[in-house]
Design a protein around this motif. Structure first.
Motif, PDB file in Angstrom:
ATOM      1  N   UNK A   1       0.988  -1.092  -0.009  1.00 20.51           N
ATOM      2  CA  UNK A   1       0.225   0.145  -0.044  1.00 20.51           C
ATOM      3  C   UNK A   1       0.972   1.425   0.267  1.00 20.51           C
ATOM      4  N   UNK A   2       1.654   1.471   0.862  1.00 17.90           N
ATOM      5  CA  UNK A   2       3.179   2.269   1.136  1.00 17.90           C
ATOM      6  C   UNK A   2       3.542   2.582   0.076  1.00 17.90           C
ATOM      7  N   UNK A   3       3.728   1.338  -0.564  1.00 16.41           N
ATOM      8  CA  UNK A   3       4.732   1.337  -2.279  1.00 16.41           C
ATOM      9  C   UNK A   3       3.573   2.168  -3.534  1.00 16.41           C
ATOM     10  N   UNK A   4       2.896   1.782  -3.918  1.00 12.29           N
ATOM     11  CA  UNK A   4       1.319   2.888  -4.281  1.00 12.29           C
ATOM     12  C   UNK A   4       1.181   4.183  -3.639  1.00 12.29           C
ATOM     13  N   UNK A   5       0.656   4.222  -2.827  1.00  8.88           N
ATOM     14  CA  UNK A   5       0.626   5.899  -2.054  1.00  8.88           C
ATOM     15  C   UNK A   5       1.178   6.368  -2.006  1.00  8.88           C
ATOM     16  N   UNK A   6       2.775   6.578  -1.827  1.00  5.19           N
ATOM     17  CA  UNK A   6       4.050   7.798  -0.770  1.00  5.19           C
ATOM     18  C   UNK A   6       4.099   8.529  -3.044  1.00  5.19           C
ATOM     19  N   UNK A   7       3.546   7.946  -3.921  1.00  2.99           N
ATOM     20  CA  UNK A   7       4.525   9.270  -4.617  1.00  2.99           C
ATOM     21  C   UNK A   7       3.202  10.648  -4.834  1.00  2.99           C
ATOM     22  N   UNK A   8       1.733   9.703  -4.474  1.00  3.80           N
ATOM     23  CA  UNK A   8       0.857  10.457  -4.534  1.00  3.80           C
ATOM     24  C   UNK A   8       0.341  11.318  -3.710  1.00  3.80           C
ATOM     25  N   UNK A   9       0.841  10.814  -2.235  1.00  4.51           N
ATOM     26  CA  UNK A   9      -0.439  11.317  -1.083  1.00  4.51           C
ATOM     27  C   UNK A   9       1.227  11.638  -0.212  1.00  4.51           C
ATOM     28  N   UNK A  10       0.736  12.178   1.319  1.00  6.73           N
ATOM     29  CA  UNK A  10       1.731  12.244   2.627  1.00  6.73           C
ATOM     30  C   UNK A  10       1.532  10.569   3.492  1.00  6.73           C
ATOM     31  N   UNK A  11       1.907   9.754   3.266  1.00  3.97           N
ATOM     32  CA  UNK A  11       1.427   8.668   3.999  1.00  3.97           C
ATOM     33  C   UNK A  11       2.296   8.478   5.409  1.00  3.97           C
ATOM     34  N   UNK A  12       1.367   7.533   6.369  1.00  2.72           N
ATOM     35  CA  UNK A  12       2.094   7.491   7.684  1.00  2.72           C
ATOM     36  C   UNK A  12       1.541   6.229   7.771  1.00  2.72           C
ATOM     37  N   UNK A  13       2.641   5.621   8.265  1.00  3.06           N
ATOM     38  CA  UNK A  13       2.196   3.835   9.094  1.00  3.06           C
ATOM     39  C   UNK A  13       2.638   3.792  10.427  1.00  3.06           C
ATOM     40  N   UNK A  14       1.333   3.799  11.226  1.00  6.36           N
ATOM     41  CA  UNK A  14       1.493   3.622  12.854  1.00  6.36           C
ATOM     42  C   UNK A  14       1.184   1.938  13.365  1.00  6.36           C
ATOM     43  N   UNK A  15       1.965   1.278  14.607  1.00  8.53           N
ATOM     44  CA  UNK A  15       1.333  -0.016  14.633  1.00  8.53           C
ATOM     45  C   UNK A  15      -0.230   0.646  15.700  1.00  8.53           C
ATOM     46  N   UNK A  16      -0.790  -0.307  16.234  1.00  4.23           N
ATOM     47  CA  UNK A  16      -2.083   0.090  16.869  1.00  4.23           C
ATOM     48  C   UNK A  16      -1.813   0.803  17.958  1.00  4.23           C
ATOM     49  N   UNK A  17      -1.376   0.048  18.940  1.00  2.00           N
ATOM     50  CA  UNK A  17      -0.464   0.962  20.158  1.00  2.00           C
ATOM     51  C   UNK A  17      -0.035   2.321  19.938  1.00  2.00           C
ATOM     52  N   UNK A  18       0.724   2.575  18.632  1.00  2.23           N
ATOM     53  CA  UNK A  18       1.334   4.892  18.609  1.00  2.23           C
ATOM     54  C   UNK A  18      -0.671   5.625  18.330  1.00  2.23           C
ATOM     55  N   UNK A  19      -1.221   4.133  16.885  1.00  2.00           N
ATOM     56  CA  UNK A  19      -2.575   5.205  17.433  1.00  2.00           C
ATOM     57  C   UNK A  19      -3.518   5.734  17.815  1.00  2.00           C
ATOM     58  N   UNK A  20      -3.875   4.559  18.778  1.00  3.91           N
ATOM     59  CA  UNK A  20      -4.507   4.553  20.101  1.00  3.91           C
ATOM     60  C   UNK A  20      -3.674   5.744  20.865  1.00  3.91           C
ATOM     61  N   UNK A  21      -2.098   5.795  21.091  1.00  2.00           N
ATOM     62  CA  UNK A  21      -1.500   7.368  21.761  1.00  2.00           C
ATOM     63  C   UNK A  21      -2.141   8.067  21.379  1.00  2.00           C
ATOM     64  N   UNK A  22      -2.049   8.517  20.187  1.00  4.51           N
ATOM     65  CA  UNK A  22      -1.648   9.788  19.217  1.00  4.51           C
ATOM     66  C   UNK A  22      -3.466  10.321  19.811  1.00  4.51           C
ATOM     67  N   UNK A  23      -4.367   9.004  19.372  1.00  8.58           N
ATOM     68  CA  UNK A  23      -5.645   9.872  19.557  1.00  8.58           C
ATOM     69  C   UNK A  23      -5.950  10.331  20.454  1.00  8.58           C
ATOM     70  N   UNK A  24      -5.162   9.328  21.454  1.00  8.86           N
ATOM     71  CA  UNK A  24      -6.048  10.467  23.166  1.00  8.86           C
ATOM     72  C   UNK A  24      -4.999  11.890  23.028  1.00  8.86           C
ATOM     73  N   UNK A  25      -4.150  12.091  22.906  1.00  5.98           N
ATOM     74  CA  UNK A  25      -3.346  13.454  23.094  1.00  5.98           C
ATOM     75  C   UNK A  25      -3.720  14.614  22.539  1.00  5.98           C
TER      76      UNK A  25
END
Length: 96
Positions: free
Chosen positions: A72-96
């Protein structure tokens, strides 16, 4: 929380599917939501990219465990600003 991006997407990546949620609209109003599911085949991922382009998405965040995010990253990286995270990281970000 203050809105900072007018058109962004969150991707939940699985082995055979990607569920994409796009939030879009003026920053001073509640965003509209569009949710679609795509196959992780090349054809499906290209359809995902086309859909994100049609909705004028600028930033994409992916939640994935393992290596399923890589194609997915390989297809999207040229057209968008992708960011990848693991579930624990996403949960921490959403609580900030």
């Amino acid at each position: 929380m203050e809105a900072m991006i007018e058109r962004c997407a969150g991707l939940d990546v699985h082995q055979e599917t990607v569920v994409a949620c796009v939030l879009f609209g003026p920053l001073d109003k509640k965003p509209k939501t569009s949710i679609e599911t795509f196959s992780t085949t090349t054809t499906g991922l290209l359809a995902l990219s086309d859909w994100l382009t049609t909705l004028q998405v600028s930033d994409v965040v992916m939640e994935s465990t393992g290596v399923y995010w890589k194609p997915i990253w390989n297809i999207l990286e040229d057209s968008f600003s992708p960011c990848s995270c693991q579930c624990q990281t996403c949960q921490k970000c959403s609580r900030a």
